[in-house]
Design an enzyme around this catalytic site. Sequence first.
Site, PDB file in Angstrom:
ATOM      1  N   THR A  17       0.730  -1.181   0.048  1.00  0.00           N
ATOM      2  CA  THR A  17       0.072   0.014  -0.044  1.00  0.00           C
ATOM      3  C   THR A  17       0.904   1.354  -0.036  1.00  0.00           C
ATOM      4  O   THR A  17       0.588   2.217  -0.443  1.00  0.00           O
ATOM      5  CB  THR A  17      -0.932  -0.142   1.228  1.00  0.00           C
ATOM      6  N   THR A  97       1.682  -4.523   4.310  1.00  0.00           N
ATOM      7  CA  THR A  97       1.547  -4.763   5.646  1.00  0.00           C
ATOM      8  C   THR A  97       1.006  -6.052   5.867  1.00  0.00           C
ATOM      9  O   THR A  97       1.033  -6.790   6.991  1.00  0.00           O
ATOM     10  CB  THR A  97       0.577  -3.789   6.203  1.00  0.00           C
TER      11      THR A  97
HETATM   12  N1  ASP Z   1      -2.258  -5.593   0.281  1.00  0.00           N
HETATM   13  C1  ASP Z   1      -1.329  -4.855   0.670  1.00  0.00           C
HETATM   14  C2  ASP Z   1      -0.272  -5.644   0.971  1.00  0.00           C
HETATM   15  O1  ASP Z   1       0.719  -5.540   0.094  1.00  0.00           O
HETATM   16  C3  ASP Z   1      -1.722  -4.219   2.037  1.00  0.00           C
HETATM   17  C4  ASP Z   1      -0.795  -3.032   2.832  1.00  0.00           C
HETATM   18  O2  ASP Z   1       0.233  -2.885   2.219  1.00  0.00           O
HETATM   19  O3  ASP Z   1      -1.189  -2.617   3.801  1.00  0.00           O
HETATM   20  O4  ASP Z   1       0.133  -6.131   2.006  1.00  0.00           O
END
Ligand code: ASP
Length: 334
Positions: A17, A97
Site C-alpha cells: 500500500t 503490511t
Molecule cells: N495489500 C497490501 C499488501 O501488500 C496491504 C498493505 O500494504 O497494507 O500487503
Amino acid sequence: MSQQHLPHVHVIATGGTIASRPVSPTQTTGYSQVALTADDLVAGIPGIETRVRLTTEQLLATASSALEDADLLRLSQRVADVLDDETVDGVVITHGTDTMEESAFFLNLTVHSEKPVILTGSMRPSTVLSGDGPLNLMNAILAAAEPQSRGMGVMVCMNDHLLAARDVMKTSTYKVETFQCLEGGCLGTVMGGVVRYQYAPLRPHTVRSEFDARELTALPRVEVVYTHIGCGTQMFRAALESGCPGIVVAGSGNGSIPPAIHEMYRAWPGQKPAFVRASRVPGGFVGDYSGERDARNGTVPSCGFSPQKSRLLLQLALTVSSERDYLCGVFARY
Ligand code: ASP
C-alpha cells in the site's frame, strides 16, 4: 555536514500500500497497488538528505499477500549482500503490511548482521488525506541510521513504534495502529525525529540465529491447517497425503486440537511429517508443562508463535533436522 559523513541507509522497495497510487486524496481503499518506486517514496520525505545518505533499489513490486517462499529467500540474500558493504549502516525495506510480520521474522532468523534492518509500510496510500506512509518511512530510515539500533534484531517501524520481528503481529485490517506486540516486544519509539529504546530482545536473532538462508534455493514445504468446531480431518489428511515434511495446526486455546486429528497422525503409516501445535489465539503461550501430552502425540508445541510464524520457524528448523527433540528445543529457545 557533507553527505559523506552522514549514516548510509539503503532502502529496498518491494511494493504494498505504501507504494500505491489512489485516484483521489480520499480513496483509502480499492486503490491500484505498487505504482510508486523506491525513489518516489524517499522523494516524499522533506529534508531527509540532511540527516541520512540514502541509496535505493526496487527489488519487487507486489502486494505482500502474493509473496512466495522464493521471494523470502531472495530478500534475505539481498539484505545480507547489502549489509556486507561496509559503507552501509542499515537497511530499510518497504513492504505490504499483510505479511510484513512474516518477512520480518524470516529476516530476523536468517540475516547474520548486527546492522539495523527495519521494515515499514503503510495502512493508507501515501498520498491520501492523513496517509501514514511518508512518516513511517522517515521514522524507519532514522531508526536504521541510529547506532543504538545495532544488535536489536530485525524490527518493524509503524505508527511511531519499533516492534521486534519475533513478536509483532498485524491485528486490524484497517487501523493505522494495526501492528502490535501482544506479549512484549515493543522495543522503542521514534517521535519528533528522535529514536528511543526502552527494551532489547533476549531471544536469539540475527547473529545468534543458527539458521542460514544464504545457500538455500528452496525451503521445506510446511502446510498450515486451521481448526474450528466441526473441522473434521479432511484438511489435515490432505496435508499428510501431500507428503510435506511439516504441518502446523492452528488449534484453539492452548493449541487444543480435535482428538481425531491426533489419532490420524498417531496412526499414519510410514514417514510422518513434523507436527507443530500452534494456536489461532493471537496472544499467550502454547505449551504442555509436563511435556507428556506432546510426547504421547508426537507433537511440538509452538510456545506462542503464531501459526504463520511457526511455519517459518519450522521450515528453517527442518533445514537442520527433523528430530522431534531438536524441533521442541528450537521452538522453546527462539
Ligand atoms: N495489500 C497490501 C499488501 O501488500 C496491504 C498493505 O500494504 O497494507 O500487503
